[in-house]
Scaffold this motif. Structure first.
Motif, short mmCIF file in Angstrom:
data_model
loop_
_atom_site.label_atom_id
_atom_site.label_comp_id
_atom_site.label_asym_id
_atom_site.label_seq_id
_atom_site.Cartn_x
_atom_site.Cartn_y
_atom_site.Cartn_z
N GLY A 187 0.79 -1.22 0.00
CA GLY A 187 0.00 0.00 0.00
C GLY A 187 0.82 1.27 0.00
N ARG A 188 1.90 1.27 0.76
CA ARG A 188 2.75 2.46 0.89
C ARG A 188 4.19 2.04 0.69
NH1 ARG A 188 0.01 6.49 4.01
NH2 ARG A 188 1.87 7.14 5.15
N VAL A 189 4.89 2.70 -0.21
CA VAL A 189 6.27 2.38 -0.53
C VAL A 189 7.11 3.64 -0.35
CG1 VAL A 189 7.90 1.57 -2.29
CG2 VAL A 189 5.61 0.56 -2.14
N ALA A 264 17.69 11.73 10.30
CA ALA A 264 16.51 12.54 9.97
C ALA A 264 15.74 11.92 8.81
CB ALA A 264 16.93 13.96 9.64
N ALA A 265 16.46 11.43 7.81
CA ALA A 265 15.80 10.80 6.67
C ALA A 265 15.07 9.53 7.10
CB ALA A 265 16.83 10.48 5.59
N LEU A 266 15.71 8.74 7.96
CA LEU A 266 15.08 7.51 8.43
C LEU A 266 13.87 7.81 9.31
CD1 LEU A 266 18.23 5.34 9.16
CD2 LEU A 266 16.63 5.11 7.25
N ASP A 267 13.93 8.89 10.06
CA ASP A 267 12.75 9.31 10.83
C ASP A 267 11.59 9.65 9.90
OD1 ASP A 267 13.98 8.97 13.26
OD2 ASP A 267 14.49 11.10 13.53
N ALA A 268 11.90 10.33 8.78
CA ALA A 268 10.86 10.66 7.80
C ALA A 268 10.27 9.39 7.20
CB ALA A 268 11.43 11.56 6.71
N GLY A 271 8.16 7.61 9.86
CA GLY A 271 6.89 8.29 10.09
C GLY A 271 5.86 8.00 9.01
N PHE A 272 6.32 7.68 7.83
CA PHE A 272 5.44 7.31 6.72
C PHE A 272 4.87 5.91 6.90
CE2 PHE A 272 5.23 5.66 2.22
CZ PHE A 272 4.18 6.44 1.77
N ALA A 273 5.53 5.09 7.70
CA ALA A 273 5.13 3.70 7.96
C ALA A 273 4.97 2.90 6.67
CB ALA A 273 3.84 3.67 8.78
N PRO A 274 6.03 2.79 5.88
CA PRO A 274 5.90 2.10 4.59
C PRO A 274 5.73 0.59 4.76
CG PRO A 274 8.21 2.56 5.03
CD PRO A 274 7.42 3.23 6.13
N ASP A 275 5.09 0.00 3.77
CA ASP A 275 4.99 -1.47 3.72
C ASP A 275 6.21 -2.07 3.06
OD1 ASP A 275 2.23 -1.66 4.78
OD2 ASP A 275 1.75 -0.55 2.95
N ALA A 309 18.46 -1.35 8.20
CA ALA A 309 17.80 -2.56 8.70
C ALA A 309 16.88 -2.27 9.87
CB ALA A 309 18.84 -3.61 9.09
N GLU A 310 17.15 -1.20 10.60
CA GLU A 310 16.33 -0.88 11.77
C GLU A 310 14.90 -0.51 11.40
OE1 GLU A 310 18.50 2.19 13.76
OE2 GLU A 310 20.12 0.85 14.40
N LEU A 311 14.65 -0.19 10.14
CA LEU A 311 13.28 0.10 9.70
C LEU A 311 12.41 -1.15 9.71
CD1 LEU A 311 13.99 2.55 6.74
CD2 LEU A 311 12.92 3.13 8.93
N LYS A 312 13.05 -2.33 9.55
CA LYS A 312 12.36 -3.61 9.63
C LYS A 312 11.19 -3.70 8.62
CE LYS A 312 13.45 -4.83 14.45
NZ LYS A 312 14.76 -4.24 14.36
N VAL A 313 11.48 -3.35 7.38
CA VAL A 313 10.49 -3.51 6.32
C VAL A 313 11.15 -4.23 5.14
CG1 VAL A 313 9.10 -1.50 6.94
CG2 VAL A 313 11.03 -1.22 5.36
N PRO A 314 10.37 -4.93 4.31
CA PRO A 314 10.94 -5.55 3.10
C PRO A 314 11.64 -4.48 2.26
CG PRO A 314 8.69 -6.33 3.47
CD PRO A 314 8.92 -5.21 4.45
N THR A 315 12.84 -4.81 1.79
CA THR A 315 13.70 -3.79 1.18
C THR A 315 14.29 -4.26 -0.13
OG1 THR A 315 14.25 -2.92 3.38
CG2 THR A 315 15.71 -2.32 1.55
N VAL A 316 14.19 -3.41 -1.14
CA VAL A 316 14.83 -3.63 -2.44
C VAL A 316 15.96 -2.61 -2.58
CG1 VAL A 316 14.56 -3.65 -4.95
CG2 VAL A 316 12.70 -4.46 -3.47
#
Length: 342
Positions: A187-189, A264-268, A271-275, A309-316
C-alpha cells in the motif's frame, strides 16, 4: 540475499561525456558492475539473471513516446548518416518552446535529454532495458516473500524522469521497483536515495503522489549536479505535498554530519510507515570518488546498512552511482552485509 544482474550491461559502453565543461571518457563504465559482481560472489550472495517483463511495465512510470525514443534513437542516428555515440547539442531551455517535439533526431535528443553527460551508443537500449528488468526482478522477489533483494543495475536510473534522461540514467530503475511493489499490493512504498547526487528523476515521477514517499540525502545542488533540483523546500505538489523530503549537504560532508542527516531521513521514512522500502544505493559518497566530494570511508557503509535494517520492512536495493571503481564492490557489499547483520 538474491542479486539480479544481467551481462547485457556491457552493451552500454563507449562514448564521452561533457563533465564540468570538459569532454572526457565516461566515468560510468562497465568495469563498475564487474567489481560489484565480484564482491557479491565473494560475499556468498546468489546471483541470478533477471526475469523478462513486458514493455508495458516501463509505462507505469515512463511516457510512451520517451520509451520509444530510447528504443529507436541509435538506429535513427545511424539512418541519418551519423556514426558513433550520440550527445545532444541543444535543449528546450528558458525562452525556447517546450510544447513541441521536433521530428529530427537531433532535436528529439535534446528534447528528451537534460545534459550532455549521457551518451547513447548502439547497445544502450539493451543495457538499460536489462537494468530495468533487474530492478523489477528484485522487486518481484520481495513481493513474493523475500525480506530483501539487490538489483545490480547498470546503467543506473535515478536521474531519469518520466520523459527525460540524463546523469548516466535512461530508465528509472528505483521508480520501476517501487511501482511494481505498489502493483503487487504494497500500500505504501518509500524510496530512500543515498546517492551523492539528487535523484531528480525519482522525485519527478512521484512528485504528485502520496502512496510513494521520496526521501533523498545528497550534495547541495548549489554547487553539485544536477544543480536545478534537490533543495530542501521541494516537498511535492497536490496529493503529493509533503511526500518529498530532501536533505542537501555541503561538499566535504563527513560521516558525522551525514549520520545526522541519515537519522533525519530515516525518521521521515519511519513516520510514513511504509509497507516496503526501495533504496537507491549510490556509493559515490565515498571519499575517493572522482566526481564527488563527501568524505565517507569504507567502514561507514556497513553502518549505513545496519541503520537501514532498523526500519524492519521488506527492502529492495537498486544500484545507482559510485565511480571509484576499485572500491565500489567493497562499499556496496558493506551496505548489504551491514543490512543483513553480518
Amino acid at each position: 540475499m538474491k542479486v539480479a544482474h544481467s551481462p547485457l550491461h556491457i552493451r552500454h559502453d563507449g562514448g564521452k561525456e561533457l563533465h564540468r565543461g570538459e569532454l572526457v571518457p565516461c566515468f560510468e563504465m562497465p568495469v563498475r558492475a564487474d567489481y560489484i559482481l565480484a564482491a557479491m560472489r565473494r560475499a556468498g550472495f546468489e546471483v541470478l539473471e533477471p526475469r523478462p517483463f513486458p514493455l508495458e511495465s516501463l509505462l507505469r512510470v515512463h511516457d510512451a513516446g520517451f520509451v520509444e525514443f530510447l528504443r529507436t534513437a541509435h538506429a535513427e542516428w545511424r539512418a541519418a548518416g551519423k556514426e558513433g555515440f550520440m550527445l545532444p547539442s541543444g535543449f528546450p531551455a528558458r525562452a525556447l518552446r517546450r510544447d513541441h517535439i521536433p521530428t529530427g533526431i537531433n532535436g528529439r535528443m535534446g528534447y528528451y535529454a537534460f545534459d550532455a553527460s549521457t551518451p547513447i551508443v548502439e547497445g544502450t537500449w539493451d543495457a538499460a532495458l536489462a537494468a530495468a528488468h533487474c530492478a523489477l526482478t528484485a522487486a518481484a522477489w520481495v513481493a513474493e516473500g523475500e525480506k530483501s533483494a539487490y538489483a545490480l543495475c547498470r546503467p543506473p536510473g535515478h536521474h531519469a524522469a518520466r520523459s527525460v534522461y540524463g546523469g548516466y540514467c535512461f530508465l528509472n530503475n528505483a521508480a520501476l521497483a517501487a511501482q511494481h511493489l505498489r502493483d503487487q499490493g504494497f500500500g505504501r512504498v518509500a524510496v530512500l536515495d543515498v546517492d551523492y547526487h539528487h535523484g531528480n528523476g525519482t522525485q519527478d515521477i512521484f512528485w504528485e503522489r502520496s502512496d510513494v514517499l521520496f526521501v533523498s540525502i545528497h550534495a547541495t545542488p548549489e554547487t553539485e549536479y544536477p544543480y536545478f533540483l534537490g533543495y530542501a523546500d521541494e516537498r511535492g505538489e497536490g496529493a503529493g505535498e509533503g511526500y518529498t523530503r530532501n536533505f542537501p549537504l555541503p561538499r566535504g560532508t563527513t560521516w558525522k554530519e551525514y549520520g545526522i542527516a541519515l537519522d533525519a531521513a530515516l525518521d521521515a521514512v519511519g513516520g510514513f510507515a511504509p509497507d516496503a522500502l526501495v533504496v537507491s544505493l549510490g556509493v559515490d559518497t565515498y571519499e575517493g570518488d572522482p566526481i564527488s566530494a563527501f568524505k565517507l570511508s569504507t567502514e561507514h557503509f556497513p553502518r549505513m546498512g545496519r541503520r537501514l535494517a532498523e526500519l524492519k520492512v521488506p527492502t529492495v536495493f537498486v544500484q545507482e552511482g559510485g565511480y571509484a571503481v576499485e572500491e565500489i564492490g567493497a562499499n556496496v557489499a558493506g551496505v548489504l552485509e551491514g543490512f543483513l547483520g553480518r
